[in-house]
Write an enzyme that holds these catalytic residues in place. Structure first.
Site, PDB file in Angstrom:
ATOM      1  N   CYS A   7      33.619  42.452  41.559  1.00  0.00           N
ATOM      2  CA  CYS A   7      34.653  41.285  41.784  1.00  0.00           C
ATOM      3  C   CYS A   7      33.783  40.082  41.952  1.00  0.00           C
ATOM      4  O   CYS A   7      32.769  39.805  41.341  1.00  0.00           O
ATOM      5  CB  CYS A   7      35.418  41.549  43.057  1.00  0.00           C
ATOM      6  N   ARG A  13      37.278  43.079  47.504  1.00  0.00           N
ATOM      7  CA  ARG A  13      37.644  44.075  46.552  1.00  0.00           C
ATOM      8  C   ARG A  13      36.874  45.306  46.130  1.00  0.00           C
ATOM      9  O   ARG A  13      37.075  46.306  46.083  1.00  0.00           O
ATOM     10  CB  ARG A  13      38.457  43.438  45.317  1.00  0.00           C
ATOM     11  N   ASP A 123      42.943  38.698  44.334  1.00  0.00           N
ATOM     12  CA  ASP A 123      41.981  38.271  45.419  1.00  0.00           C
ATOM     13  C   ASP A 123      42.787  38.072  46.644  1.00  0.00           C
ATOM     14  O   ASP A 123      43.396  37.384  46.931  1.00  0.00           O
ATOM     15  CB  ASP A 123      41.507  37.156  44.801  1.00  0.00           C
TER      16      ASP A 123
HETATM   17  P1  4NP Z   1      36.420  39.491  46.370  1.00  0.00           P
HETATM   18  O1  4NP Z   1      37.097  38.316  47.152  1.00  0.00           O
HETATM   19  O2  4NP Z   1      35.666  38.670  45.057  1.00  0.00           O
HETATM   20  O3  4NP Z   1      37.115  40.232  46.487  1.00  0.00           O
HETATM   21  O4  4NP Z   1      34.894  39.744  47.196  1.00  0.00           O
HETATM   22  C1  4NP Z   1      36.343  36.961  47.587  1.00  0.00           C
HETATM   23  C2  4NP Z   1      35.324  36.803  48.507  1.00  0.00           C
HETATM   24  C3  4NP Z   1      35.073  35.506  48.587  1.00  0.00           C
HETATM   25  C4  4NP Z   1      35.587  34.504  47.814  1.00  0.00           C
HETATM   26  C5  4NP Z   1      36.518  34.482  46.853  1.00  0.00           C
HETATM   27  C6  4NP Z   1      37.139  35.724  46.787  1.00  0.00           C
HETATM   28  N1  4NP Z   1      35.202  32.975  48.172  1.00  0.00           N
HETATM   29  O5  4NP Z   1      35.612  32.173  47.707  1.00  0.00           O
HETATM   30  O6  4NP Z   1      34.382  32.882  49.031  1.00  0.00           O
END
Ligand code: 4NP
Length: 152
Positions: A7, A13, A123
Site C-alpha cells: 500500500c 491496509r 485508504d
Molecule cells: P496505508 O495508509 O497506505 O494503508 O498504510 C496510509 C498511511 C499513511 C498515510 C497515508 C495512507 N500518510 O499519508 O501518512
C-alpha cells in the site's frame, strides 16, 4: 510461493492483508511466505496503525510483530506475486518494473474477488474505525479467494 502486499504507508491496509493471509494460510496448512511494504517511506520502522492492530485483534490476528518498510527493487526478484491495494500503488510499482516478468507479478488485490474490476481498497487513514472494519472485510474476502486459488 512468496506474496507481497503493498500500500502507500505500510501501516494500514497492507499490514492487515499480510496478517489475514498468513492467518488463513496457517489455518489451511498452506506453506506460503507473506510480507508487506509501502511505496512511500513516511512510516518506515513503525508499528501498524493502532486501528489496524485493533480490528485485526478483534478477529484473532496479531499484527504487532510487523514493522513498516518501503518497497524495494529487489522485491521483484524475491516475490512471486505483488498485490497492490489501490491503483495508485499499482501504477507506482509498475513504474519500477524493469522487465515484463516484473510487470506480470503486479496485481490489484480486489481483482481476486471481482476480476478486471480494477477497484481499490480505500485508504482508511483519515477515516474512523468503520473505515478499518470495511477494509478488513474487503481484504478478508480477497485473501479467502487467494487461499482457494493456491489450494487448487
Ligand atoms: P496505508 O495508509 O497506505 O494503508 O498504510 C496510509 C498511511 C499513511 C498515510 C497515508 C495512507 N500518510 O499519508 O501518512
Amino acid at each position: 510461493m512468496k506474496v507481497l502486499m503493498v500500500c502507500l504507508g505500510n501501516i494500514c491496509r497492507s499490514p492487515l492483508a499480510e496478517g489475514i493471509l498468513k492467518h488463513k494460510a496457517h489455518e489451511n496448512n498452506l506453506r506460503i511466505e507473506v510480507d508487506s511494504a509501502g511505496t512511500a517511506a513516511y512510516h518506515v520502522g513503525n508499528l501498524p496503525d493502532e486501528r489496524s492492530i485493533e480490528v485485526a485483534r478483534k478477529y484473532g490476528i496479531d499484527l504487532t510483530n510487523q514493522r513498516a518498510r518501503q518497497f524495494r527493487l529487489q522485491d521483484f526478484e524475491e516475490f512471486d506475486v505483488i498485490y497492490a491495494m489501490d491503483s495508485e500503488n499499482y501504477n507506482n510499482i509498475l513504474k519500477l518494473a524493469s522487465s515484463t516478468s516484473d510487470e506480470s507479478k503486479v496485481k490489484l488485490i480486489l481483482n481476486e474477488i471481482e476480476p478486471n474490476s480494477n477497484s481499490s481498497v480505500p485508504d482508511p487513514y483519515y477515516d474512523g474505525d468503520e473505515g478499518f472494519e470495511n477494509v478488513y472485510q474487503m481484504l478478508n474476502l480477497a485473501c479467502k479467494e487467494i487461499v482457494l486459488r493456491l489450494k487448487k
